[in-house]
Write a protein that holds these residues in place. Structure first.
Motif, PDB file in Angstrom:
ATOM      1  N   THR A 196       0.859  -1.178   0.000  1.00 46.10           N
ATOM      2  CA  THR A 196       0.000   0.000   0.000  1.00 46.10           C
ATOM      3  C   THR A 196       0.896   1.228   0.000  1.00 46.10           C
ATOM      4  N   PRO A 197       0.496   2.313  -0.652  1.00 44.20           N
ATOM      5  CA  PRO A 197       1.357   3.494  -0.677  1.00 44.20           C
ATOM      6  C   PRO A 197       1.680   4.024   0.720  1.00 44.20           C
ATOM      7  N   ALA A 198       2.916   4.449   0.910  1.00 42.76           N
ATOM      8  CA  ALA A 198       3.340   5.069   2.164  1.00 42.76           C
ATOM      9  C   ALA A 198       2.676   6.436   2.305  1.00 42.76           C
ATOM     10  N   LEU A 199       2.503   6.894   3.540  1.00 45.62           N
ATOM     11  CA  LEU A 199       1.892   8.203   3.772  1.00 45.62           C
ATOM     12  C   LEU A 199       2.708   9.317   3.123  1.00 45.62           C
ATOM     13  N   SER A 200       3.999   9.117   3.007  1.00 46.88           N
ATOM     14  CA  SER A 200       4.866  10.111   2.374  1.00 46.88           C
ATOM     15  C   SER A 200       4.552  10.297   0.893  1.00 46.88           C
ATOM     16  N   GLU A 201       3.783   9.364   0.302  1.00 44.63           N
ATOM     17  CA  GLU A 201       3.367   9.481  -1.090  1.00 44.63           C
ATOM     18  C   GLU A 201       2.185  10.445  -1.260  1.00 44.63           C
ATOM     19  N   GLY A 202       1.565  10.852  -0.142  1.00 47.61           N
ATOM     20  CA  GLY A 202       0.451  11.786  -0.212  1.00 47.61           C
ATOM     21  C   GLY A 202      -0.912  11.144  -0.098  1.00 47.61           C
ATOM     22  N   CYS A 203      -0.969   9.874   0.315  1.00 46.95           N
ATOM     23  CA  CYS A 203      -2.268   9.211   0.460  1.00 46.95           C
ATOM     24  C   CYS A 203      -2.915   9.561   1.799  1.00 46.95           C
ATOM     25  N   LEU A 204      -4.212   9.338   1.870  1.00 52.92           N
ATOM     26  CA  LEU A 204      -4.953   9.565   3.097  1.00 52.92           C
ATOM     27  C   LEU A 204      -4.452   8.631   4.198  1.00 52.92           C
ATOM     28  N   ASN A 205      -4.330   9.179   5.391  1.00 52.87           N
ATOM     29  CA  ASN A 205      -3.968   8.374   6.560  1.00 52.87           C
ATOM     30  C   ASN A 205      -5.235   7.671   7.054  1.00 52.87           C
ATOM     31  N   GLY A 206      -5.645   6.655   6.303  1.00 48.32           N
ATOM     32  CA  GLY A 206      -6.945   6.030   6.499  1.00 48.32           C
ATOM     33  C   GLY A 206      -7.046   5.186   7.761  1.00 48.32           C
ATOM     34  N   ILE A 207      -8.224   5.249   8.397  1.00 46.54           N
ATOM     35  CA  ILE A 207      -8.484   4.445   9.598  1.00 46.54           C
ATOM     36  C   ILE A 207      -8.558   2.963   9.232  1.00 46.54           C
ATOM     37  N   MET A 208      -9.271   2.627   8.153  1.00 50.83           N
ATOM     38  CA  MET A 208      -9.348   1.227   7.741  1.00 50.83           C
ATOM     39  C   MET A 208      -8.000   0.749   7.216  1.00 50.83           C
ATOM     40  N   ARG A 209      -7.253   1.624   6.589  1.00 55.76           N
ATOM     41  CA  ARG A 209      -5.885   1.281   6.149  1.00 55.76           C
ATOM     42  C   ARG A 209      -5.080   0.750   7.337  1.00 55.76           C
ATOM     43  N   LYS A 210      -5.168   1.425   8.472  1.00 55.50           N
ATOM     44  CA  LYS A 210      -4.432   0.993   9.669  1.00 55.50           C
ATOM     45  C   LYS A 210      -4.881  -0.390  10.123  1.00 55.50           C
ATOM     46  N   GLN A 211      -6.201  -0.629  10.092  1.00 53.71           N
ATOM     47  CA  GLN A 211      -6.718  -1.921  10.554  1.00 53.71           C
ATOM     48  C   GLN A 211      -6.244  -3.053   9.638  1.00 53.71           C
TER      49      GLN A 211
END
Length: 277
Positions: A196-211
């Protein structure tokens, strides 16, 4: 009915025509799922919201604790008879006054709720085709990782998808790498690597992404990577799927001429439902 600054009022209540969220996109928001009188992933939502408020230099009221946040959301869900299964959106906006430069950094909030048919996460495996959205690019900066009320790229991308009979589009950053879908984070499985893209790429810091990251790291023979996804990688993938808090996991079935399986998505969805029980 809606919750406006802690008071449940008619949904026909209108905000001022000088509302800064309307005029300048000067607001941040969270979209939340409620199941059986419980706010799912409460702590993650609360801390992302207050972090977003700090990033855009809003004052955080002293009474705006996690308990208050939870109470206000659940009060409205109960008042609208959907506390067993619903989605809620809380929007925090800077109070009226000023032009680009605000007269105050104090805030107000409004909460809205809508019922959801299924409290558990249902995996939709019907045809779901995506395409790249190239008209506008997302910048690699901190603002891109939070949910602000300026979502014009997502709006125009959704129009593009509808006009071209796609179910969704994938957004690109200024390096022309894939960072997310219009309504959630993107995951790609190639062999035993889940990327999955790293946050440094500019993607949303998603809650479901974390789960999903937490769950996937516990699955044997899967290497989880937060890195870079180029458009060329998509056609090498075995699986692609989108994640967000309301839908959970949405498998992508087709990108251009490549079709995908959903074996890992099914497994992750089962474990996700175990997590929320």
């Amino acid at each position: 009915m809606v919750n406006l600054n802690g008071e449940i009022v008619s949904s026909t209540t209108t905000l001022s025509n000088t509302n800064r969220s309307f005029l300048y996109g000067d607001g941040v928001f969270e979209t939340i799922k409620i199941v059986n009188d419980k706010v799912l992933f409460l702590e993650e939502h609360y801390f992302r919201l207050v972090s977003s408020m700090r990033i855009v230099r809003m004052e955080i009221p002293m009474n705006f604790t996690m308990e208050y946040f939870e109470e206000q959301i659940l009060n409205l869900a109960k008042a609208t008879n959907c506390s067993q299964s619903c989605k809620a959106r809380i929007t925090v906006f800077r109070n009226d006054g000023g032009l680009y430069s605000p007269e105050t950094n104090t805030v107000s909030f409004i909460i809205q709720t809508n019922p959801i048919e299924n409290p558990s996460y249902q995996l939709n495996q019907s045809s779901y085709e995506v395409e790249l959205y190239k008209d506008f690019l997302v910048t690699k900066q901190l603002l891109s990782t939070i949910k602000t009320t300026n979502k014009i790229i997502n709006v125009t991308g959704s129009i593009f998808a509808k006009e071209n009979d796609f179910q969704n589009c994938l957004l690109l950053n200024t390096d022309k790498n894939v960072i997310e879908a219009l309504n959630g984070n993107i995951f790609m499985l190639i062999g035993d690597k889940l990327i999955t893209p790293a946050l440094s790429e500019g993607c949303l810091n998603g809650i479901m992404r974390k789960q999903i990251l937490k769950i996937a790291k516990k699955i044997e023979n899967i290497e989880v990577i937060e890195g870079v996804i180029s458009p060329f990688d998509l056609q090498k993938a075995d699986e692609l799927f989108i994640t967000n808090v309301i839908v959970g996991i949405q498998p992508i079935t087709k990108y251009r001429k490549k079709e995908f399986t959903s074996t890992l998505a099914i497994k992750l969805n089962e474990k996700l439902n175990e997590l929320i029980q």
